[in-house]
Motif scaffolding. Structure first.
Motif, PDB file in Angstrom:
ATOM      1  N   HIS A   1      21.562  49.702  18.489  1.00 57.98           N
ATOM      2  CA  HIS A   1      20.847  50.220  19.658  1.00 57.98           C
ATOM      3  C   HIS A   1      19.555  49.467  19.972  1.00 57.98           C
ATOM      4  O   HIS A   1      19.258  49.206  21.136  1.00 57.98           O
ATOM      5  CB  HIS A   1      20.514  51.698  19.440  1.00 57.98           C
ATOM      6  CG  HIS A   1      21.703  52.540  19.133  1.00 57.98           C
ATOM      7  ND1 HIS A   1      22.711  52.772  20.044  1.00 57.98           N
ATOM      8  CD2 HIS A   1      22.063  53.209  17.998  1.00 57.98           C
ATOM      9  CE1 HIS A   1      23.631  53.544  19.497  1.00 57.98           C
ATOM     10  NE2 HIS A   1      23.265  53.818  18.253  1.00 57.98           N
ATOM     11  N   ILE A   2      18.774  49.162  18.951  1.00 58.11           N
ATOM     12  CA  ILE A   2      17.465  48.545  19.164  1.00 58.11           C
ATOM     13  C   ILE A   2      17.225  47.415  18.169  1.00 58.11           C
ATOM     14  O   ILE A   2      17.915  47.319  17.147  1.00 58.11           O
ATOM     15  CB  ILE A   2      16.311  49.566  19.041  1.00 58.11           C
ATOM     16  CG1 ILE A   2      16.225  50.101  17.596  1.00 58.11           C
ATOM     17  CG2 ILE A   2      16.445  50.692  20.053  1.00 58.11           C
ATOM     18  CD1 ILE A   2      14.998  50.954  17.324  1.00 58.11           C
ATOM     19  N   ILE A   3      16.227  46.593  18.492  1.00 61.12           N
ATOM     20  CA  ILE A   3      15.763  45.590  17.547  1.00 61.12           C
ATOM     21  C   ILE A   3      14.227  45.592  17.604  1.00 61.12           C
ATOM     22  O   ILE A   3      13.640  45.608  18.685  1.00 61.12           O
ATOM     23  CB  ILE A   3      16.326  44.186  17.870  1.00 61.12           C
ATOM     24  CG1 ILE A   3      15.807  43.162  16.859  1.00 61.12           C
ATOM     25  CG2 ILE A   3      16.031  43.769  19.299  1.00 61.12           C
ATOM     26  CD1 ILE A   3      16.502  41.805  16.952  1.00 61.12           C
TER      27      ILE A   3
ATOM     28  N   MET B   1      -0.551  39.044  25.568  1.00 54.30           N
ATOM     29  CA  MET B   1      -0.242  37.727  25.014  1.00 54.30           C
ATOM     30  C   MET B   1      -1.006  37.450  23.725  1.00 54.30           C
ATOM     31  O   MET B   1      -0.454  36.890  22.766  1.00 54.30           O
ATOM     32  CB  MET B   1      -0.559  36.652  26.057  1.00 54.30           C
ATOM     33  CG  MET B   1      -0.194  35.235  25.630  1.00 54.30           C
ATOM     34  SD  MET B   1      -0.471  34.063  26.971  1.00 54.30           S
ATOM     35  CE  MET B   1       0.092  32.540  26.216  1.00 54.30           C
ATOM     36  N   ASP B   2      -2.270  37.837  23.662  1.00 59.22           N
ATOM     37  CA  ASP B   2      -3.094  37.538  22.487  1.00 59.22           C
ATOM     38  C   ASP B   2      -2.927  38.548  21.361  1.00 59.22           C
ATOM     39  O   ASP B   2      -3.527  38.387  20.298  1.00 59.22           O
ATOM     40  CB  ASP B   2      -4.570  37.480  22.889  1.00 59.22           C
ATOM     41  CG  ASP B   2      -4.866  36.288  23.785  1.00 59.22           C
ATOM     42  OD1 ASP B   2      -4.178  35.266  23.635  1.00 59.22           O
ATOM     43  OD2 ASP B   2      -5.763  36.387  24.636  1.00 59.22           O
ATOM     44  N   THR B   3      -2.149  39.594  21.582  1.00 67.12           N
ATOM     45  CA  THR B   3      -1.960  40.641  20.584  1.00 67.12           C
ATOM     46  C   THR B   3      -0.704  40.387  19.762  1.00 67.12           C
ATOM     47  O   THR B   3       0.350  40.069  20.306  1.00 67.12           O
ATOM     48  CB  THR B   3      -1.843  42.022  21.262  1.00 67.12           C
ATOM     49  OG1 THR B   3      -2.998  42.243  22.069  1.00 67.12           O
ATOM     50  CG2 THR B   3      -1.741  43.132  20.234  1.00 67.12           C
ATOM     51  N   SER B   4      -0.823  40.519  18.448  1.00 68.46           N
ATOM     52  CA  SER B   4       0.352  40.444  17.573  1.00 68.46           C
ATOM     53  C   SER B   4       0.730  41.860  17.158  1.00 68.46           C
ATOM     54  O   SER B   4      -0.086  42.769  17.206  1.00 68.46           O
ATOM     55  CB  SER B   4       0.043  39.591  16.334  1.00 68.46           C
ATOM     56  OG  SER B   4      -0.987  40.198  15.560  1.00 68.46           O
ATOM     57  N   GLY B   5       1.969  42.051  16.731  1.00 66.89           N
ATOM     58  CA  GLY B   5       2.379  43.374  16.276  1.00 66.89           C
ATOM     59  C   GLY B   5       3.832  43.671  16.587  1.00 66.89           C
ATOM     60  O   GLY B   5       4.588  42.804  17.049  1.00 66.89           O
ATOM     61  N   LEU B   6       4.239  44.905  16.339  1.00 68.60           N
ATOM     62  CA  LEU B   6       5.640  45.292  16.473  1.00 68.60           C
ATOM     63  C   LEU B   6       6.007  45.595  17.922  1.00 68.60           C
ATOM     64  O   LEU B   6       5.290  46.291  18.629  1.00 68.60           O
ATOM     65  CB  LEU B   6       5.925  46.527  15.612  1.00 68.60           C
ATOM     66  CG  LEU B   6       5.666  46.373  14.110  1.00 68.60           C
ATOM     67  CD1 LEU B   6       6.051  47.655  13.373  1.00 68.60           C
ATOM     68  CD2 LEU B   6       6.427  45.177  13.540  1.00 68.60           C
ATOM     69  N   VAL B   7       7.143  45.054  18.342  1.00 67.90           N
ATOM     70  CA  VAL B   7       7.673  45.293  19.684  1.00 67.90           C
ATOM     71  C   VAL B   7       9.131  45.743  19.550  1.00 67.90           C
ATOM     72  O   VAL B   7       9.910  45.136  18.823  1.00 67.90           O
ATOM     73  CB  VAL B   7       7.605  44.028  20.564  1.00 67.90           C
ATOM     74  CG1 VAL B   7       8.160  44.320  21.951  1.00 67.90           C
ATOM     75  CG2 VAL B   7       6.169  43.523  20.661  1.00 67.90           C
ATOM     76  N   VAL B   8       9.469  46.813  20.258  1.00 71.84           N
ATOM     77  CA  VAL B   8      10.833  47.345  20.248  1.00 71.84           C
ATOM     78  C   VAL B   8      11.571  46.856  21.489  1.00 71.84           C
ATOM     79  O   VAL B   8      11.058  46.968  22.605  1.00 71.84           O
ATOM     80  CB  VAL B   8      10.830  48.887  20.235  1.00 71.84           C
ATOM     81  CG1 VAL B   8      12.267  49.420  20.194  1.00 71.84           C
ATOM     82  CG2 VAL B   8      10.024  49.421  19.065  1.00 71.84           C
ATOM     83  N   PHE B   9      12.769  46.323  21.313  1.00 78.61           N
ATOM     84  CA  PHE B   9      13.636  45.940  22.429  1.00 78.61           C
ATOM     85  C   PHE B   9      14.921  46.748  22.350  1.00 78.61           C
ATOM     86  O   PHE B   9      15.477  46.951  21.266  1.00 78.61           O
ATOM     87  CB  PHE B   9      13.968  44.448  22.381  1.00 78.61           C
ATOM     88  CG  PHE B   9      12.794  43.554  22.669  1.00 78.61           C
ATOM     89  CD1 PHE B   9      12.361  43.340  23.961  1.00 78.61           C
ATOM     90  CD2 PHE B   9      12.128  42.925  21.625  1.00 78.61           C
ATOM     91  CE1 PHE B   9      11.286  42.504  24.221  1.00 78.61           C
ATOM     92  CE2 PHE B   9      11.042  42.097  21.871  1.00 78.61           C
ATOM     93  CZ  PHE B   9      10.611  41.888  23.174  1.00 78.61           C
ATOM     94  N   ALA B  10      15.402  47.192  23.511  1.00 77.89           N
ATOM     95  CA  ALA B  10      16.646  47.948  23.577  1.00 77.89           C
ATOM     96  C   ALA B  10      17.830  46.998  23.741  1.00 77.89           C
ATOM     97  O   ALA B  10      17.743  46.010  24.471  1.00 77.89           O
ATOM     98  CB  ALA B  10      16.608  48.935  24.734  1.00 77.89           C
ATOM     99  N   LYS B  11      18.944  47.307  23.089  1.00 83.17           N
ATOM    100  CA  LYS B  11      20.124  46.452  23.163  1.00 83.17           C
ATOM    101  C   LYS B  11      21.228  47.059  24.033  1.00 83.17           C
ATOM    102  O   LYS B  11      22.248  46.413  24.279  1.00 83.17           O
ATOM    103  CB  LYS B  11      20.658  46.179  21.754  1.00 83.17           C
ATOM    104  CG  LYS B  11      19.666  45.417  20.881  1.00 83.17           C
ATOM    105  CD  LYS B  11      20.095  45.366  19.419  1.00 83.17           C
ATOM    106  CE  LYS B  11      21.363  44.582  19.214  1.00 83.17           C
ATOM    107  NZ  LYS B  11      21.699  44.471  17.763  1.00 83.17           N
TER     108      LYS B  11
END
Length: 235
Positions: free
Chosen positions: A104-106, A151-161
């Protein structure tokens, strides 16, 4: 800045801040006391302005605002941001740090200096790299996006599949069933190890398109300007 996101799978929301919150007149004693440090800084800056003018050096503008000035500043700043966006690097599959993935997600760990989503100019982005490397049933990187980081922020991003995941994740973010944690380097001295800053925000017309603490003075400065020239998102 570093961003972390967690849930149950993505559990209860901490704080929501409105960009168009009430101004200083509606603050309580705690907020007013905290903001006094900002007011003091402005008072301390006055002699600096006078000294600069005496020496023939351009000082920060303290006069009346005009729609044309604000629009010109916004356009100049947006041009700089577009140039910066164009330098977003193209990522390979090996560059992507996957923290979690199912059907479902990554969830990936976004590095700083990379756009989350491509703009109209088609600059390279994390969404594009994730879609090309791992795929999704929608076949388009923009359809995978349920939230984003700067753009300058690092961290966790959720993408839907899948579209079901898009709808589910949109609902989770919309109802703020999310715990968001940010880590940032800041200037100045912090007196306490923890606390809450609860101040209203507004668009910074001196440094668009960024945000700043909203005051009655800043709101009054915008009151007589033409929204069609300034832009709907300026105040």
């Amino acid at each position: 800045m570093r961003f972390g996101l967690a849930a149950t799978f993505l559990a209860s929301s901490l704080v929501g801040v409105s960009a168009f919150a009430p101004t200083q007149s509606s603050w309580g004693p705690a907020q007013a006391a905290l903001f006094s440090t900002v007011e003091e800084t402005a008072v301390e800056a006055a002699p600096v302005v006078e000294e600069a003018e005496a020496n023939g050096v351009a000082a920060p503008s303290t006069g009346a605002l005009s729609s044309a000035d604000i629009k010109a500043k916004l356009e100049a700043q947006l041009a700089k941001l577009r140039e910066k966006d164009s330098k977003s690097p193209k990522l390979s599959k090996e560059d992507i740090n996957v923290v979690f993935e199912d059907e479902h997600i990554i969830v990936v760990d976004k590095p700083a200096g990379v756009l989350c989503v491509s703009g109209k100019d088609g600059a390279a982005s994390l969404a594009e790299a994730v879609c090309e490397s791992f795929g999704c049933e929608m076949g388009r990187p923009d359809m995978m996006v349920v939230h984003r980081l700067g753009m300058d922020t690092s961290g966790l991003v959720v993408f839907a599949k899948s579209m079901d995941a898009v709808r589910g994740m949109n609902a989770v973010f919309r109802t703020r069933k999310i715990e968001r944690k940010y880590e940032a380097l800041v200037c100045g001295s912090v007196e306490k190890d923890e606390g809450m800053i609860n101040l209203p925000l507004m668009r910074d017309y001196e440094f668009p398109p960024f945000m700043r603490v909203s005051t009655d003075e800043h709101q009054r400065a915008l009151a007589d300007l033409d929204p069609s020239e300034v832009g709907k998102k300026t105040p």
